[in-house]
Design an enzyme around this catalytic site. Structure first.
Site, PDB file in Angstrom:
ATOM      1  N   LYS A  11      -5.840  -0.404   4.830  1.00 35.86           N
ATOM      2  CA  LYS A  11      -4.500  -0.911   4.540  1.00 35.86           C
ATOM      3  C   LYS A  11      -4.562  -2.088   3.572  1.00 35.86           C
ATOM      4  O   LYS A  11      -3.811  -2.156   2.593  1.00 35.86           O
ATOM      5  CB  LYS A  11      -3.812  -1.320   5.840  1.00 35.86           C
ATOM      6  CG  LYS A  11      -2.472  -2.026   5.658  1.00 35.86           C
ATOM      7  CD  LYS A  11      -1.434  -1.129   5.013  1.00 35.86           C
ATOM      8  CE  LYS A  11      -0.089  -1.838   4.956  1.00 35.86           C
ATOM      9  NZ  LYS A  11       0.937  -1.025   4.277  1.00 35.86           N
ATOM     10  N   HIS A  54      -2.849  -2.383  -5.132  1.00 33.75           N
ATOM     11  CA  HIS A  54      -1.513  -2.386  -5.723  1.00 33.75           C
ATOM     12  C   HIS A  54      -1.230  -3.726  -6.395  1.00 33.75           C
ATOM     13  O   HIS A  54      -0.693  -3.785  -7.515  1.00 33.75           O
ATOM     14  CB  HIS A  54      -0.452  -2.114  -4.656  1.00 33.75           C
ATOM     15  CG  HIS A  54      -0.596  -0.791  -3.967  1.00 33.75           C
ATOM     16  ND1 HIS A  54      -1.153   0.297  -4.576  1.00 33.75           N
ATOM     17  CD2 HIS A  54      -0.235  -0.396  -2.718  1.00 33.75           C
ATOM     18  CE1 HIS A  54      -1.147   1.316  -3.732  1.00 33.75           C
ATOM     19  NE2 HIS A  54      -0.608   0.913  -2.603  1.00 33.75           N
ATOM     20  N   ASN A 109       0.673  -6.820 -15.977  1.00 30.99           N
ATOM     21  CA  ASN A 109       1.454  -7.943 -16.488  1.00 30.99           C
ATOM     22  C   ASN A 109       0.637  -8.827 -17.428  1.00 30.99           C
ATOM     23  O   ASN A 109       1.167  -9.359 -18.414  1.00 30.99           O
ATOM     24  CB  ASN A 109       2.002  -8.771 -15.320  1.00 30.99           C
ATOM     25  CG  ASN A 109       3.174  -8.084 -14.644  1.00 30.99           C
ATOM     26  OD1 ASN A 109       3.864  -7.273 -15.248  1.00 30.99           O
ATOM     27  ND2 ASN A 109       3.398  -8.401 -13.383  1.00 30.99           N
ATOM     28  N   TYR A 146       2.445   1.319 -10.034  1.00 33.35           N
ATOM     29  CA  TYR A 146       2.318  -0.133 -10.211  1.00 33.35           C
ATOM     30  C   TYR A 146       1.780  -0.547 -11.574  1.00 33.35           C
ATOM     31  O   TYR A 146       1.858  -1.718 -11.930  1.00 33.35           O
ATOM     32  CB  TYR A 146       1.437  -0.770  -9.123  1.00 33.35           C
ATOM     33  CG  TYR A 146       2.015  -0.692  -7.738  1.00 33.35           C
ATOM     34  CD1 TYR A 146       2.995  -1.583  -7.322  1.00 33.35           C
ATOM     35  CD2 TYR A 146       1.581   0.277  -6.846  1.00 33.35           C
ATOM     36  CE1 TYR A 146       3.536  -1.504  -6.052  1.00 33.35           C
ATOM     37  CE2 TYR A 146       2.104   0.364  -5.572  1.00 33.35           C
ATOM     38  CZ  TYR A 146       3.081  -0.542  -5.177  1.00 33.35           C
ATOM     39  OH  TYR A 146       3.601  -0.458  -3.924  1.00 33.35           O
ATOM     40  N   ARG A 174       2.674  -0.902 -14.485  1.00 29.55           N
ATOM     41  CA  ARG A 174       3.776  -1.054 -15.430  1.00 29.55           C
ATOM     42  C   ARG A 174       4.083  -2.540 -15.577  1.00 29.55           C
ATOM     43  O   ARG A 174       4.407  -3.190 -14.590  1.00 29.55           O
ATOM     44  CB  ARG A 174       5.020  -0.311 -14.946  1.00 29.55           C
ATOM     45  CG  ARG A 174       4.813   1.201 -14.811  1.00 29.55           C
ATOM     46  CD  ARG A 174       6.115   1.884 -14.409  1.00 29.55           C
ATOM     47  NE  ARG A 174       5.937   3.319 -14.299  1.00 29.55           N
ATOM     48  CZ  ARG A 174       5.607   3.955 -13.179  1.00 29.55           C
ATOM     49  NH1 ARG A 174       5.432   3.256 -12.064  1.00 29.55           N
ATOM     50  NH2 ARG A 174       5.449   5.263 -13.142  1.00 29.55           N
ATOM     51  N   CYS A 223       4.575  -7.443   1.629  1.00 30.64           N
ATOM     52  CA  CYS A 223       3.180  -7.036   1.858  1.00 30.64           C
ATOM     53  C   CYS A 223       2.188  -7.649   0.880  1.00 30.64           C
ATOM     54  O   CYS A 223       1.232  -8.309   1.294  1.00 30.64           O
ATOM     55  CB  CYS A 223       3.068  -5.512   1.808  1.00 30.64           C
ATOM     56  SG  CYS A 223       3.928  -4.663   3.145  1.00 30.64           S
ATOM     57  N   ARG A 240      12.035 -11.275   0.601  1.00 29.29           N
ATOM     58  CA  ARG A 240      10.670 -11.732   0.836  1.00 29.29           C
ATOM     59  C   ARG A 240       9.828 -11.501  -0.420  1.00 29.29           C
ATOM     60  O   ARG A 240       9.710 -10.395  -0.902  1.00 29.29           O
ATOM     61  CB  ARG A 240      10.054 -10.998   2.021  1.00 29.29           C
ATOM     62  CG  ARG A 240      10.715 -11.312   3.343  1.00 29.29           C
ATOM     63  CD  ARG A 240      10.190 -10.431   4.450  1.00 29.29           C
ATOM     64  NE  ARG A 240      10.536  -9.032   4.249  1.00 29.29           N
ATOM     65  CZ  ARG A 240      10.141  -8.047   5.053  1.00 29.29           C
ATOM     66  NH1 ARG A 240       9.378  -8.312   6.100  1.00 29.29           N
ATOM     67  NH2 ARG A 240      10.520  -6.804   4.815  1.00 29.29           N
TER      68      ARG A 240
END
Length: 375
Positions: free
Chosen positions: A149, A156, A164, A196, A198, A207, A270
């Site tokens: 997990k 991610h 970025n 992700y 991008r 998370c 959040r």
């Protein structure tokens, strides 16, 4: 709705009654970070104790942890609260990490892209509760499932930060980094998947920030150097600083924010970069107006409400009911998520506006005075 209608689904605050009437307890309470970034398990501890006390003399029960926890946490909790019942075969303990996306959770549960079940004991059976787990579920030990997990969420986060950073370099060089990432993602053999990857908004949500933080704190406690993981949160903050710099330092510049939640179609604040930015801009003296149809300031609950009280207590006063009132006649428009149709937004963009696309909303590119955060 169907479950409520046929009487198979109901809610109660009576823990003893809930445990007595069920075969399985699924624990999915929050696991936030403490002020130092370490994982906080107080809510999981509390509900584990409540279940233990409610079990009484019940002959058998299954306990499935879904709350995101660092490796070793589930085993420690199992031994702390249920060891005697585990030893005599009355309780089975599992860790079943969730990979559900907000807005698509039911579909993701029924059609998972990944399903893994960790068991306290090797070869532990799931007779009677098979329906909870897809047939393709991989069976592993608790610690493997727990680390999986965190590995997924750290990956991610790494993809967002990486894209970025490339985006900022590309913008400085006059290169559209969206095109770069599009081409990079075509290599599905080595680059795995486009998710992700991008350029756009800093990563946020419930998370990625906390899980990256908890994992790096764990690594430090183990004496393991993890410069890439350790760079993710600073990189994310640098990306927010980059967006802040695009806005400029003139406090008279009016700011219109379209979409405050970290993800469209939700009211989840959040980890919302735009919430942090709005608070910063307001403190700097900028007039700030916000439009987000999914967000009602007086109806926020839980962590989102606490964040607003801490960072932006005047949120209700800053929100506007329509796009027209939000945009006004001039200033910078920050399009953060797709919470309004483009044909509703476009007519209200005036000559005095400068539009900054924070998420790569392709339909905005043809509008006047358009600029991307990284392109």
């Amino acid at each position: 709705a169907a479950g409520i209608a046929d009487g198979t689904l109901h809610a109660t605050s009576d823990v003893a009654a809930a445990v007595a009437a069920s075969d399985v307890s699924i624990i999915c309470v929050g696991t936030p970070c403490d002020a130092d970034g370490a994982l906080n398990l107080e809510y999981v501890e509390a509900v584990s104790g409540q279940i233990r006390d409610a079990l009484g003399d019940k002959p058998t029960h299954r306990i499935v942890f879904r709350s995101t926890m660092l490796p070793g946490s589930t085993r420690r909790l199992a031994e702390k609260y249920f060891q005697n019942r585990i030893d005599d075969g009355r309780v089975d303990v599992f860790f079943f990490p969730e990979f559900l996306r907000q807005g698509a959770a039911v579909k993701d549960y029924l059609e998972p892209s990944l399903s893994v079940l960790g068991a306290y004991n090797e070869g532990q059976g799931i007779d009677g509760i098979e329906a909870l787990f897809p047939p393709e579920t991989e069976h592993v030990d608790l610690e493997t499932a727990e680390l999986l997990k965190y590995s997924c969420n750290a990956f991610h986060a790494a993809k967002v930060a990486f894209a970025n950073e490339i985006g900022r370099v590309g913008k400085r060089l006059g290169i559209d980094s969206r095109r770069v990432m599009d081409l990079l993602c075509r290599d599905t053999r080595l680059n795995i998947a486009p998710s992700y990857l991008r350029p756009g908004n800093p990563f946020g949500g419930s998370c990625l920030p906390k899980d990256v933080s908890a994992l790096t704190v764990l690594a430090a406690s183990l004496g393991v150097t993890v410069p890439t993981l350790g760079s993710l949160l600073p990189s994310n903050r640098a990306h927010l600083d980059h967006l802040r710099a695009l806005v400029g330092s003139d406090p008279s510049t009016e700011i219109a924010i379209v979409g405050l939640a970290f993800k469209h179609d939700t009211d989840d604040l959040r980890g919302s970069a735009l919430l942090t930015l709005a608070a910063d801009l307001l403190r700097a003296g900028h007039p700030v107006r916000i439009f987000d149809p999914y967000l009602k300031a007086d109806a926020l609950i839980g962590a989102s409400r606490v964040l607003v009280e801490q960072q932006l207590p005047s949120l209700g006063e800053l929100m506007r009911p329509t796009v027209e009132e939000t945009l006004g006649e001039r200033g910078i428009v920050l399009a953060s998520n797709r919470c309004v149709p483009v044909d509703t937004l476009a007519p209200h963009l005036k000559a005095g506006h400068r539009l900054i696309d924070v998420t790569g909303w392709s339909e905005l590119a043809g509008l006047p005075r358009y600029e991307g955060i990284c392109w």
